[in-house]
Design a protein around this motif. Structure first.
Motif, PDB file in Angstrom:
ATOM      1  N   PRO A  30       0.916  -1.311  -0.005  1.00  0.00           N
ATOM      2  CA  PRO A  30       0.028  -0.053  -0.082  1.00  0.00           C
ATOM      3  C   PRO A  30       0.910   1.259   0.197  1.00  0.00           C
ATOM      4  O   PRO A  30       0.746   2.250  -0.679  1.00  0.00           O
ATOM      5  CB  PRO A  30      -0.781  -0.004   1.224  1.00  0.00           C
ATOM      6  CG  PRO A  30      -1.015  -1.466   1.519  1.00  0.00           C
ATOM      7  CD  PRO A  30       0.468  -2.278   1.154  1.00  0.00           C
ATOM      8  N   PHE A  31       2.014   1.214   0.900  1.00  0.00           N
ATOM      9  CA  PHE A  31       2.809   2.463   0.609  1.00  0.00           C
ATOM     10  C   PHE A  31       3.483   2.645  -0.413  1.00  0.00           C
ATOM     11  O   PHE A  31       3.855   3.785  -0.915  1.00  0.00           O
ATOM     12  CB  PHE A  31       3.804   2.249   2.036  1.00  0.00           C
ATOM     13  CG  PHE A  31       3.485   2.710   3.321  1.00  0.00           C
ATOM     14  CD1 PHE A  31       3.215   4.073   3.490  1.00  0.00           C
ATOM     15  CD2 PHE A  31       3.106   1.875   4.264  1.00  0.00           C
ATOM     16  CE1 PHE A  31       2.792   4.485   4.879  1.00  0.00           C
ATOM     17  CE2 PHE A  31       2.732   2.165   5.485  1.00  0.00           C
ATOM     18  CZ  PHE A  31       2.551   3.345   5.709  1.00  0.00           C
ATOM     19  N   LEU A  58       3.976   5.661  -5.562  1.00  0.00           N
ATOM     20  CA  LEU A  58       4.379   5.715  -7.087  1.00  0.00           C
ATOM     21  C   LEU A  58       3.057   6.654  -7.528  1.00  0.00           C
ATOM     22  O   LEU A  58       3.304   7.424  -8.592  1.00  0.00           O
ATOM     23  CB  LEU A  58       3.720   4.262  -7.568  1.00  0.00           C
ATOM     24  CG  LEU A  58       4.961   3.221  -7.650  1.00  0.00           C
ATOM     25  CD1 LEU A  58       4.406   1.915  -7.657  1.00  0.00           C
ATOM     26  CD2 LEU A  58       6.145   3.466  -8.253  1.00  0.00           C
ATOM     27  N   LEU A  59       1.989   6.829  -6.987  1.00  0.00           N
ATOM     28  CA  LEU A  59       0.823   7.704  -7.370  1.00  0.00           C
ATOM     29  C   LEU A  59       1.403   9.168  -7.288  1.00  0.00           C
ATOM     30  O   LEU A  59       0.892  10.077  -8.178  1.00  0.00           O
ATOM     31  CB  LEU A  59      -0.387   7.414  -6.468  1.00  0.00           C
ATOM     32  CG  LEU A  59      -1.687   8.029  -6.961  1.00  0.00           C
ATOM     33  CD1 LEU A  59      -2.156   7.419  -8.459  1.00  0.00           C
ATOM     34  CD2 LEU A  59      -2.712   7.730  -6.043  1.00  0.00           C
ATOM     35  N   ALA A  97       0.077   5.302 -11.670  1.00  0.00           N
ATOM     36  CA  ALA A  97      -1.118   4.746 -11.225  1.00  0.00           C
ATOM     37  C   ALA A  97      -0.824   2.972 -11.277  1.00  0.00           C
ATOM     38  O   ALA A  97      -0.324   2.761 -12.273  1.00  0.00           O
ATOM     39  CB  ALA A  97      -2.304   5.145 -12.011  1.00  0.00           C
ATOM     40  N   SER A  98      -1.424   2.359 -10.451  1.00  0.00           N
ATOM     41  CA  SER A  98      -1.119   0.919 -10.335  1.00  0.00           C
ATOM     42  C   SER A  98      -2.206   0.226  -9.558  1.00  0.00           C
ATOM     43  O   SER A  98      -3.084   0.845  -8.615  1.00  0.00           O
ATOM     44  CB  SER A  98       0.179   0.507  -9.688  1.00  0.00           C
ATOM     45  OG  SER A  98       0.309   0.874  -8.281  1.00  0.00           O
ATOM     46  N   PHE A 137      11.989   3.411  -7.187  1.00  0.00           N
ATOM     47  CA  PHE A 137      12.815   2.559  -7.841  1.00  0.00           C
ATOM     48  C   PHE A 137      14.413   2.595  -7.255  1.00  0.00           C
ATOM     49  O   PHE A 137      15.128   1.954  -6.685  1.00  0.00           O
ATOM     50  CB  PHE A 137      12.944   2.440  -9.250  1.00  0.00           C
ATOM     51  CG  PHE A 137      13.926   1.413  -9.919  1.00  0.00           C
ATOM     52  CD1 PHE A 137      13.549   0.040  -9.667  1.00  0.00           C
ATOM     53  CD2 PHE A 137      15.080   2.081 -10.253  1.00  0.00           C
ATOM     54  CE1 PHE A 137      14.631  -0.952 -10.188  1.00  0.00           C
ATOM     55  CE2 PHE A 137      15.962   1.032 -10.994  1.00  0.00           C
ATOM     56  CZ  PHE A 137      15.770  -0.119 -10.921  1.00  0.00           C
ATOM     57  N   LYS A 138      14.783   3.992  -7.215  1.00  0.00           N
ATOM     58  CA  LYS A 138      16.377   4.255  -6.823  1.00  0.00           C
ATOM     59  C   LYS A 138      16.406   4.042  -5.582  1.00  0.00           C
ATOM     60  O   LYS A 138      17.359   3.667  -5.089  1.00  0.00           O
ATOM     61  CB  LYS A 138      16.549   5.913  -7.111  1.00  0.00           C
ATOM     62  CG  LYS A 138      16.598   6.182  -8.641  1.00  0.00           C
ATOM     63  CD  LYS A 138      16.459   7.535  -8.850  1.00  0.00           C
ATOM     64  CE  LYS A 138      16.696   7.985 -10.300  1.00  0.00           C
ATOM     65  NZ  LYS A 138      16.230   9.348 -10.638  1.00  0.00           N
ATOM     66  N   GLU A 139      15.290   4.069  -4.520  1.00  0.00           N
ATOM     67  CA  GLU A 139      15.484   3.826  -3.103  1.00  0.00           C
ATOM     68  C   GLU A 139      15.478   2.224  -2.790  1.00  0.00           C
ATOM     69  O   GLU A 139      15.158   1.943  -1.917  1.00  0.00           O
ATOM     70  CB  GLU A 139      14.464   4.833  -2.513  1.00  0.00           C
ATOM     71  CG  GLU A 139      14.958   6.122  -2.412  1.00  0.00           C
ATOM     72  CD  GLU A 139      13.675   6.989  -1.760  1.00  0.00           C
ATOM     73  OE1 GLU A 139      12.983   6.489  -1.066  1.00  0.00           O
ATOM     74  OE2 GLU A 139      13.814   8.197  -2.124  1.00  0.00           O
ATOM     75  N   GLY A 140      15.081   1.526  -3.896  1.00  0.00           N
ATOM     76  CA  GLY A 140      14.731   0.236  -3.906  1.00  0.00           C
ATOM     77  C   GLY A 140      13.477  -0.348  -3.198  1.00  0.00           C
ATOM     78  O   GLY A 140      13.414  -1.346  -2.388  1.00  0.00           O
ATOM     79  N   TRP A 141      12.486   0.467  -3.562  1.00  0.00           N
ATOM     80  CA  TRP A 141      11.232  -0.210  -2.702  1.00  0.00           C
ATOM     81  C   TRP A 141      10.535  -1.040  -3.710  1.00  0.00           C
ATOM     82  O   TRP A 141       9.437  -1.782  -3.339  1.00  0.00           O
ATOM     83  CB  TRP A 141      10.254   1.117  -2.846  1.00  0.00           C
ATOM     84  CG  TRP A 141      10.385   2.222  -1.653  1.00  0.00           C
ATOM     85  CD1 TRP A 141      11.701   2.138  -1.020  1.00  0.00           C
ATOM     86  CD2 TRP A 141       9.416   2.765  -1.057  1.00  0.00           C
ATOM     87  NE1 TRP A 141      11.378   3.137  -0.030  1.00  0.00           N
ATOM     88  CE2 TRP A 141      10.323   3.441  -0.256  1.00  0.00           C
ATOM     89  CE3 TRP A 141       8.253   3.209  -1.240  1.00  0.00           C
ATOM     90  CZ2 TRP A 141       9.496   4.422   0.857  1.00  0.00           C
ATOM     91  CZ3 TRP A 141       7.580   3.901  -0.137  1.00  0.00           C
ATOM     92  CH2 TRP A 141       8.038   4.704   0.436  1.00  0.00           C
ATOM     93  N   PHE A 142      10.916  -1.347  -5.067  1.00  0.00           N
ATOM     94  CA  PHE A 142      10.527  -2.491  -5.901  1.00  0.00           C
ATOM     95  C   PHE A 142      11.258  -2.637  -6.825  1.00  0.00           C
ATOM     96  O   PHE A 142      12.297  -2.412  -7.197  1.00  0.00           O
ATOM     97  CB  PHE A 142       9.142  -1.933  -6.478  1.00  0.00           C
ATOM     98  CG  PHE A 142       9.348  -0.947  -7.872  1.00  0.00           C
ATOM     99  CD1 PHE A 142       9.900  -1.054  -8.865  1.00  0.00           C
ATOM    100  CD2 PHE A 142       9.441   0.724  -7.361  1.00  0.00           C
ATOM    101  CE1 PHE A 142       9.814  -0.176  -9.809  1.00  0.00           C
ATOM    102  CE2 PHE A 142       9.718   1.599  -8.158  1.00  0.00           C
ATOM    103  CZ  PHE A 142       9.781   1.213  -9.452  1.00  0.00           C
ATOM    104  N   GLU A 143      10.968  -3.943  -7.653  1.00  0.00           N
ATOM    105  CA  GLU A 143      11.654  -4.762  -8.694  1.00  0.00           C
ATOM    106  C   GLU A 143      10.435  -4.912  -9.747  1.00  0.00           C
ATOM    107  O   GLU A 143       9.516  -5.025  -9.351  1.00  0.00           O
ATOM    108  CB  GLU A 143      12.284  -5.850  -8.356  1.00  0.00           C
ATOM    109  CG  GLU A 143      13.568  -5.777  -7.376  1.00  0.00           C
ATOM    110  CD  GLU A 143      14.671  -5.145  -8.264  1.00  0.00           C
ATOM    111  OE1 GLU A 143      14.952  -5.155  -9.342  1.00  0.00           O
ATOM    112  OE2 GLU A 143      15.606  -4.416  -7.485  1.00  0.00           O
TER     113      GLU A 143
END
Length: 403
Positions: A164-165, A170-171, A176-177, A201-207
């Motif tokens: 959720p965070f 991203l929003l 939007a996702s 992405f740069k902070e590593g929150w997702f792949e």
């Protein structure tokens, strides 16, 4: 839609890289997009999507355009012309596109679309494999699904945030996702976007990781404190998922035969904050022997034909040859024989491929279980994932338990 000369020529150059020089489509797109920094997101999107479209439908377009490999530069323009006409895009008065038989192109399309190998643009030998493995109706549906554009799916890095965070972050960055039912850490983008430029992405929150691929790591049933081996780690998408599931506790060993891939994995691990991961290059059999009966969990994400991921790698079907399948089957069998020895008593082994072919999947597992090395293992669970049922990549995953 108005065609621009520099963009069309970039597409033609990309086709030449792929079909003449043997460059992978993803690399060709990357190379072409570096040419002009003035291109905006719409220009880049046009080049990438058009290239992938023409690669995906190469056989159909070649038949309509009446061209054969090896292609000349004029042939590439003819393929582009077919692409444009079938999308109703007006053709400019350029020398390379002159005398286009628009009506004939549409007529040939209608005629060829009645034949599956042209309609779904597939080599004869792969079509025959599919028919042999599945019934005609099933194969029709799966092939059609594998020719659709792959959605962009993200996997939340739970070492740093929650889904959720991540979605909210991203929003805030204009992306939007939506969550994906049945995939607890997945978000699918509502519109295609270059997520690699985001701060998240740069902070590593997702792949970026397809939803089907996200099913593999959980099948290992890892826990903090386990010793886990990802035996064919590559650049490490599943290794990073495992690190998150282990909550950075225990030991995660990522093995591969390619140093460049392991170097890339190290870089990704730093961004992800995965501290329990170490990489080891398989440069001799000693690397594997040192781990015999030492791992609680072993993942064999085996090299395969990749026929389950044609959505995102459409050039695979043109590069792959029948003899490649035979070699891969031998390799998969050997990996199961050799790497299963790393599993300790009461440990688990997961075998996975991004193929849908039985001879790479359930047949390999069956043969292994009937072999001397597989006698101490039993099949706990297996999962077939098909594109026409899931909407995502085709995958096979089998979980085996050691006595």
């Amino acid at each position: 839609m108005r065609l621009h000369r520099n963009l069309v020529f970039a597409v033609v150059d990309g086709l030449q890289l792929i079909f003449q020089e043997g460059v992978y489509a993803s690399k060709a797109v990357e190379q072409i997009l570096k040419r002009d920094k003035r291109w905006g997101s719409r220009d880049r999107g046009f080049i990438a999507e058009t290239l992938y479209d023409i690669v995906r439908w190469k056989r159909l377009y070649s038949e309509i355009a009446e061209v054969k490999e090896p292609y000349s530069r004029a042939n590439y323009f003819r393929l582009f012309t077919v692409w444009a006409v079938l999308r109703g895009i007006p053709l400019p008065n350029w020398k390379q596109l002159e005398d286009t038989p628009t009506r004939r192109i549409k007529g040939r399309f209608d005629e060829l679309s009645k034949i599956r190998k042209f309609r779904e643009s597939i080599p004869d030998w792969i079509d025959e494999l599919g028919v042999k493995a599945f019934d005609e109706k099933f194969w029709d549906k799966e092939l059609h699904a594998l020719n659709q554009l792959a959605p962009v799916v993200l996997r939340t890095n739970t070492l740093k945030t929650s889904m959720p965070f991540l979605r909210q972050r991203l929003l805030e960055e204009g992306i939007a996702s939506d969550p994906v039912s049945g995939y607890p850490h997945a978000l699918v983008l509502k519109e295609r976007s270059n997520v690699f430029t985001t701060e998240a992405f740069k902070e590593g929150w997702f792949e970026v990781q397809d939803a089907s691929s996200q099913l593999v790591a959980p099948m290992l049933d890892v826990a903090p404190g386990h010793r886990v081996v990802d035996a064919c780690a590559g650049a490490g998408g599943k290794s990073l998922h495992l690190a998150a599931l282990m909550e950075n506790k225990g030991q995660l060993i990522a093995l591969d035969i390619y140093p460049k891939k392991l170097h890339e994995l190290k870089r990704r691990a730093r961004r992800n904050g995965a501290h329990n991961l170490e990489t080891r290059l398989i440069d001799s059999s000693k690397v594997i022997k040192k781990l015999h009966q030492k791992a609680d969990r072993v993942l064999i994400d085996a090299p395969c034909t990749g026929l389950g991921v044609l959505k995102r790698n459409p050039d695979t079907k043109w590069k792959l040859q029948p003899e490649d399948l035979e070699k891969l089957i031998v390799t998969q069998r050997q990996l199961l024989t050799d790497y299963s020895k790393m599993v300790k008593a009461r440990g688990k082994l997961v075998y996975a491929t991004c193929s849908i072919l039985p001879q790479e999947n359930e047949k390999q597992v069956k043969d292994f279980l009937e072999s001397e090395e597989g006698q101490s293992f039993s099949l706990v669970k297996e999962q077939h994932v098909y594109a026409h049922k899931s909407g995502f990549d085709g995958f096979y995953i089998a979980a085996l338990q050691k006595d």
